[in-house]
Scaffold this active site. Structure first.
Site, PDB file in Angstrom:
ATOM      1  N   CYS A 111      -5.630   9.668  17.027  1.00 55.36           N
ATOM      2  CA  CYS A 111      -7.001   9.845  16.510  1.00 55.36           C
ATOM      3  C   CYS A 111      -8.036   9.296  17.501  1.00 55.36           C
ATOM      4  O   CYS A 111      -9.037   9.964  17.797  1.00 55.36           O
ATOM      5  CB  CYS A 111      -7.134   9.147  15.161  1.00 55.36           C
TER       6      CYS A 111
ATOM      7  N   HIS B 195     -12.486   4.401  12.278  1.00 50.42           N
ATOM      8  CA  HIS B 195     -12.625   3.585  13.494  1.00 50.42           C
ATOM      9  C   HIS B 195     -14.072   3.721  13.980  1.00 50.42           C
ATOM     10  O   HIS B 195     -14.729   4.741  13.718  1.00 50.42           O
ATOM     11  CB  HIS B 195     -11.758   4.107  14.635  1.00 50.42           C
TER      12      HIS B 195
HETATM   13  P1  NAD Z   1       2.841   8.211   7.139  1.00 53.25           P
HETATM   14  O1  NAD Z   1       3.710   7.035   6.969  1.00 53.25           O
HETATM   15  O2  NAD Z   1       1.662   8.371   6.240  1.00 53.25           O
HETATM   16  O3  NAD Z   1       3.716   9.542   6.988  1.00 53.25           O
HETATM   17  C1  NAD Z   1       4.960   9.698   7.589  1.00 53.25           C
HETATM   18  C2  NAD Z   1       5.880  10.401   6.609  1.00 53.25           C
HETATM   19  O4  NAD Z   1       7.125  10.665   7.240  1.00 53.25           O
HETATM   20  C3  NAD Z   1       6.185   9.549   5.371  1.00 53.25           C
HETATM   21  O5  NAD Z   1       6.051  10.368   4.210  1.00 53.25           O
HETATM   22  C4  NAD Z   1       7.645   9.120   5.581  1.00 53.25           C
HETATM   23  O6  NAD Z   1       8.334   8.939   4.358  1.00 53.25           O
HETATM   24  C5  NAD Z   1       8.178  10.318   6.345  1.00 53.25           C
HETATM   25  N1  NAD Z   1       9.409  10.066   7.105  1.00 53.25           N
HETATM   26  C6  NAD Z   1       9.921   8.887   7.545  1.00 53.25           C
HETATM   27  N2  NAD Z   1      11.076   9.100   8.216  1.00 53.25           N
HETATM   28  C7  NAD Z   1      11.302  10.448   8.191  1.00 53.25           C
HETATM   29  C8  NAD Z   1      12.314  11.294   8.701  1.00 53.25           C
HETATM   30  N3  NAD Z   1      13.362  10.805   9.381  1.00 53.25           N
HETATM   31  N4  NAD Z   1      12.218  12.626   8.475  1.00 53.25           N
HETATM   32  C9  NAD Z   1      11.173  13.156   7.800  1.00 53.25           C
HETATM   33  N5  NAD Z   1      10.177  12.391   7.275  1.00 53.25           N
HETATM   34  C10 NAD Z   1      10.239  11.065   7.489  1.00 53.25           C
HETATM   35  O7  NAD Z   1       2.430   8.250   8.662  1.00 53.25           O
HETATM   36  P2  NAD Z   1       1.182   8.997   9.310  1.00 53.25           P
HETATM   37  O8  NAD Z   1      -0.002   8.104   9.221  1.00 53.25           O
HETATM   38  O9  NAD Z   1       1.096  10.369   8.768  1.00 53.25           O
HETATM   39  O10 NAD Z   1       1.602   8.982  10.841  1.00 53.25           O
HETATM   40  C11 NAD Z   1       2.482   9.971  11.372  1.00 53.25           C
HETATM   41  C12 NAD Z   1       2.258  10.064  12.857  1.00 53.25           C
HETATM   42  O11 NAD Z   1       0.882  10.427  13.067  1.00 53.25           O
HETATM   43  C13 NAD Z   1       2.466   8.772  13.649  1.00 53.25           C
HETATM   44  O12 NAD Z   1       2.910   9.108  14.945  1.00 53.25           O
HETATM   45  C14 NAD Z   1       1.061   8.203  13.742  1.00 53.25           C
HETATM   46  O13 NAD Z   1       0.891   7.343  14.841  1.00 53.25           O
HETATM   47  C15 NAD Z   1       0.258   9.475  13.918  1.00 53.25           C
HETATM   48  N6  NAD Z   1      -1.152   9.363  13.538  1.00 53.25           N
HETATM   49  C16 NAD Z   1      -1.525   8.697  12.422  1.00 53.25           C
HETATM   50  C17 NAD Z   1      -2.865   8.584  12.125  1.00 53.25           C
HETATM   51  C18 NAD Z   1      -3.345   7.814  10.939  1.00 53.25           C
HETATM   52  O14 NAD Z   1      -4.406   7.229  10.986  1.00 53.25           O
HETATM   53  N7  NAD Z   1      -2.643   7.783   9.834  1.00 53.25           N
HETATM   54  C19 NAD Z   1      -3.812   9.182  12.951  1.00 53.25           C
HETATM   55  C20 NAD Z   1      -3.404   9.936  14.055  1.00 53.25           C
HETATM   56  C21 NAD Z   1      -2.050  10.003  14.354  1.00 53.25           C
END
Ligand code: NAD
Length: 337
Positions: A140, A220
């Protein structure tokens, strides 16, 4: 129609799924989840075929009365592209499975830049990801910095970017994150990882970043000083930024004084989940002193990468050029505040 599967249905995954559904040229094959929580219940309510991500836990869906369409491997096999939105590090582990089924995959910003073919930002380097097998949609913060850097570089050239990132401690649902009542230099050493990450998009950019974490969940906030190669007038910079479809320059009379009112505004205009896909730049903050440009921008961490994921799907399938893809994504989502 491009057939898209989503592995990992949390904060990012569920937003990408909804955005895929909104595209005229994409079809959602399904979403994979590890367990039958409230998000699984919503996926079913939305008629998104639900796949079990972990074989040993597949029975849990049955026990909860949730019907699954199959295992994640079937989702990968049936998809033209997989969007992996699993927690940081899991995507890299999953990459072998995507290779096995010869399905190109997108990963999120929490993954390492080392194992992918390209890091992606639609405005800055779309064509680097054309026909690639493993592409990382940058985080992000990196997305926010890249969208701003691209037009400034093209118009004025950039000598150096200095950015201080005041980062939310966690997303609203991340009850275990912090700080609770503190202001934490994070990391305390310089530079933070964000500068090097922006260089995965602009390898020759001179950029230093500092990071802090604060007890907030909404957005942020970036404080930027960009030394341009040529002198610029603040009004011209403002015009330039206002012309960018994914930069929202806040009009002065909106009287939005922070992330709280911004989120309120997004809800008032009916944005799904109160999402703000655009960088939000305070117009009044755009100031120049000779070659030095200063401004504040807020970044909605949960949603600014969503349109980027949609464009990256078109890049890896080589189904549109950058301009066409950005326009289709913007129109279908309703970009522009
Ligand atoms: P999150 O925890 O909200 O979602 C991740 C999901 O994946 C959860 O539902 C979890 O149960 C599931 N999961 C875990 N292990 C798994 C597996 N082996 N197979 C399938 N599903 C599985 O996380 P998020 O915030 O959505 O982040 C995901 C990615 O996006 C990360 O790389 C993070 O750095 C990136 N990201 C997050 C944000 C943010 O602010 N939330 C912003 C930009 C990028």
């Amino acid at each position: 129609m491009l057939r898209v599967g989503i592995n990992g249905y949390g904060t990012i995954g569920k937003r990408v799924a909804d955005a895929v559904q909104a595209q005229p040229d994409m079809e959602l094959v399904g979403v994979a989840k590890t367990r039958p929580n409230f998000e699984a219940e919503r996926a079913v309510a939305n008629d998104y075929p639900l796949y079990a991500a972990i074989e040993d836990r597949a029975d849990q869906f049955d026990d909860a009365g949730i019907e699954i369409a199959g295992m994640v491997e079937e989702l990968v096999e049936e998809s033209d592209v997989i969007v992996d939105a699993c927690p940081s590090g899991i995507g890299e582990q999953n990459s072998e499975m995507y290779d096995e089924y010869d399905t190109p995959a997108l990963y999120q910003g929490g993954e390492s830049a080392d194992f992918v073919d390209a890091s992606f930002n639609a405005r800055a380097n779309y064509s680097d990801s054309i026909d690639a097998d493993h592409v990382r949609v940058v985080s992000c913060n990196t997305t926010g910095l890249s969208r701003l850097t691209a037009p400034l570089r093209e118009e004025y050239g950039i000598e150096k970017v200095r950015a201080t990132l005041v980062r939310r401690g966690g997303d609203p649902a991340q009850t275990g994150r912090g700080p609770i009542n503190d202001i934490v230099p994070d990391p305390v050493t310089l530079p933070s990882h964000h500068g090097p990450d922006v260089k995965t998009i602009f390898p020759d950019l001179d950029i230093d970043t500092l990071g802090l974490k604060v007890p907030a969940t909404l957005m942020h906030m970036h404080s930027l000083n960009v030394t341009l190669e040529t002198e610029a007038e603040a009004e011209d910079v403002r015009d330039l930024l206002e012309d960018e479809s994914r930069l929202f320059v806040l009009p002065d009379h909106y009287d939005i004084d922070g992330a709280g009112k911004l989120k309120e505004y997004a809800q008032d205009v009916g944005r799904p989940r109160g999402d703000i896909w655009e960088n939000c730049i305070w117009g009044e903050s755009i100031t120049t002193e000779g070659k030095d440009l200063y401004l504040f921008q807020a970044i909605h961490q949960e949603s600014d990468v969503i349109p980027e994921n949609i464009d990256a799907i078109r890049a890896v399938t080589n189904s549109a050029d950058a301009e066409e893809s950005i326009e289709t994504t913007n129109d279908s989502l309703g970009m522009g505040l």
